[in-house]
Design a protein around this motif. Sequence first.
Motif, mmCIF file in Angstrom:
data_model
loop_
_atom_site.group_PDB
_atom_site.id
_atom_site.type_symbol
_atom_site.label_atom_id
_atom_site.label_comp_id
_atom_site.label_asym_id
_atom_site.label_seq_id
_atom_site.Cartn_x
_atom_site.Cartn_y
_atom_site.Cartn_z
ATOM 1 N N LEU A 106 -47.343 35.852 -18.402
ATOM 2 C CA LEU A 106 -48.579 35.976 -19.188
ATOM 3 C C LEU A 106 -49.602 34.914 -18.775
ATOM 4 N N LEU A 107 -49.124 33.732 -18.417
ATOM 5 C CA LEU A 107 -50.033 32.695 -17.943
ATOM 6 C C LEU A 107 -50.628 33.061 -16.585
ATOM 7 N N SER A 108 -49.798 33.592 -15.690
ATOM 8 C CA SER A 108 -50.302 33.953 -14.366
ATOM 9 C C SER A 108 -51.262 35.135 -14.418
ATOM 10 N N SER A 137 -32.832 34.392 -17.075
ATOM 11 C CA SER A 137 -32.604 32.976 -17.328
ATOM 12 C C SER A 137 -32.854 32.115 -16.100
ATOM 13 N N ILE A 138 -33.118 32.735 -14.934
ATOM 14 C CA ILE A 138 -33.442 31.944 -13.744
ATOM 15 C C ILE A 138 -34.804 31.277 -13.887
ATOM 16 N N PHE A 139 -35.631 31.785 -14.800
ATOM 17 C CA PHE A 139 -36.933 31.160 -15.057
ATOM 18 C C PHE A 139 -36.745 30.026 -16.067
ATOM 19 N N PRO A 140 -37.302 28.853 -15.802
ATOM 20 C CA PRO A 140 -37.177 27.759 -16.766
ATOM 21 C C PRO A 140 -38.051 28.024 -17.989
ATOM 22 N N PRO A 141 -37.709 27.460 -19.132
ATOM 23 C CA PRO A 141 -38.555 27.631 -20.321
ATOM 24 C C PRO A 141 -39.884 26.909 -20.160
ATOM 25 N N VAL A 142 -40.885 27.410 -20.847
ATOM 26 C CA VAL A 142 -42.208 26.775 -20.887
ATOM 27 C C VAL A 142 -42.268 25.965 -22.175
ATOM 28 N N VAL A 196 -38.342 30.557 -25.964
ATOM 29 C CA VAL A 196 -37.423 31.679 -26.136
ATOM 30 C C VAL A 196 -37.318 32.501 -24.858
ATOM 31 N N ASP A 197 -38.447 32.790 -24.215
ATOM 32 C CA ASP A 197 -38.486 33.619 -23.006
ATOM 33 C C ASP A 197 -39.486 33.006 -22.036
ATOM 34 N N GLY A 198 -38.983 32.116 -21.202
ATOM 35 C CA GLY A 198 -39.857 31.447 -20.239
ATOM 36 C C GLY A 198 -40.398 32.384 -19.184
ATOM 37 N N ASN A 204 -51.606 31.424 -30.263
ATOM 38 C CA ASN A 204 -51.113 30.235 -29.563
ATOM 39 C C ASN A 204 -49.692 30.407 -29.043
ATOM 40 N N GLY A 205 -49.173 31.639 -29.123
ATOM 41 C CA GLY A 205 -47.871 31.927 -28.546
ATOM 42 C C GLY A 205 -46.683 31.628 -29.429
#
Length: 267
Positions: A53-55, A192-197, A45-47, A26-27
């Motif tokens: 991984l989702l894509s 860090s330009i990617f927002p957290p999930v 922690v790492d968005g 479940n990540g």
Amino acid sequence: MKLEFLQRKFWAATRQDLDCFVIDNNGFILISKRSHETGRFLGEVDGAVMTQLLSMGVFSQVTMYDYQAMCKPSSHHHSAAQPLVSPISAFLTATRWLLQELVLFLLEWSVWGSWYDRGAEAKSVFHHSHKQKKQDQLQPCDTEYPVFVYQPAIREANGIIECGPCQKVFVVQQIPNSNLLLLVTDPTCDCSIFPPVLQEATEVKYNASVKCDRMRSQKPRRRPDSCHAFHPEENAQDCGGASDTSASLPLLLLPLCVWGLLPHLLR
């Protein structure tokens, strides 16, 4: 096997110049180089890696519903008019306000002399608790929140994430005979330009027709087929007796006596 022992064996077998994680299906992080990340969701922690991984289909998102949640009520009304209240509700509200003001008055003008400071302290605690109670009021609601599930058909995957001036490389592989995954990433690239999930719950807003359908679908409890008002082995004389309880006059007069004698004792 204890988690500390597994962590020592894990770091002994892996390179320390990489970010290595052991996550579940479940990540959620089970092992990390940074202990404060243990137990947290990988998307927090790492968005960037979780988004990739989702894509890629390694994880899929499933929406779950909580029909017993508690939410903060909305602070605004749909119109400028105040909601109608019954006379009994208005009377109870006024009575509650009068009692609160009476308590504050007794705390401010206490007849206990040297206990005034304690009364002021109690007044501040009363104000704080009353304000906190008003802020913490919740109401039943329905919420929805995302859950991420690993797809076991993909046993291994790798990719490169474009993070502006640098690229972040990662590899994920299923650990045999378990529901765990080994994730290795490059810590030198800042993504860090990617927002957290996140897995934040949001309130589900129903329109009038859907709300009525939900109320109709909730089946009431079925009543028992017969009434069991007694048991043959029960002695009815051992039960009840509350109607025989009477007020004790000395106990009723005791608070008045204490209230009258207390100022003289504190002089």
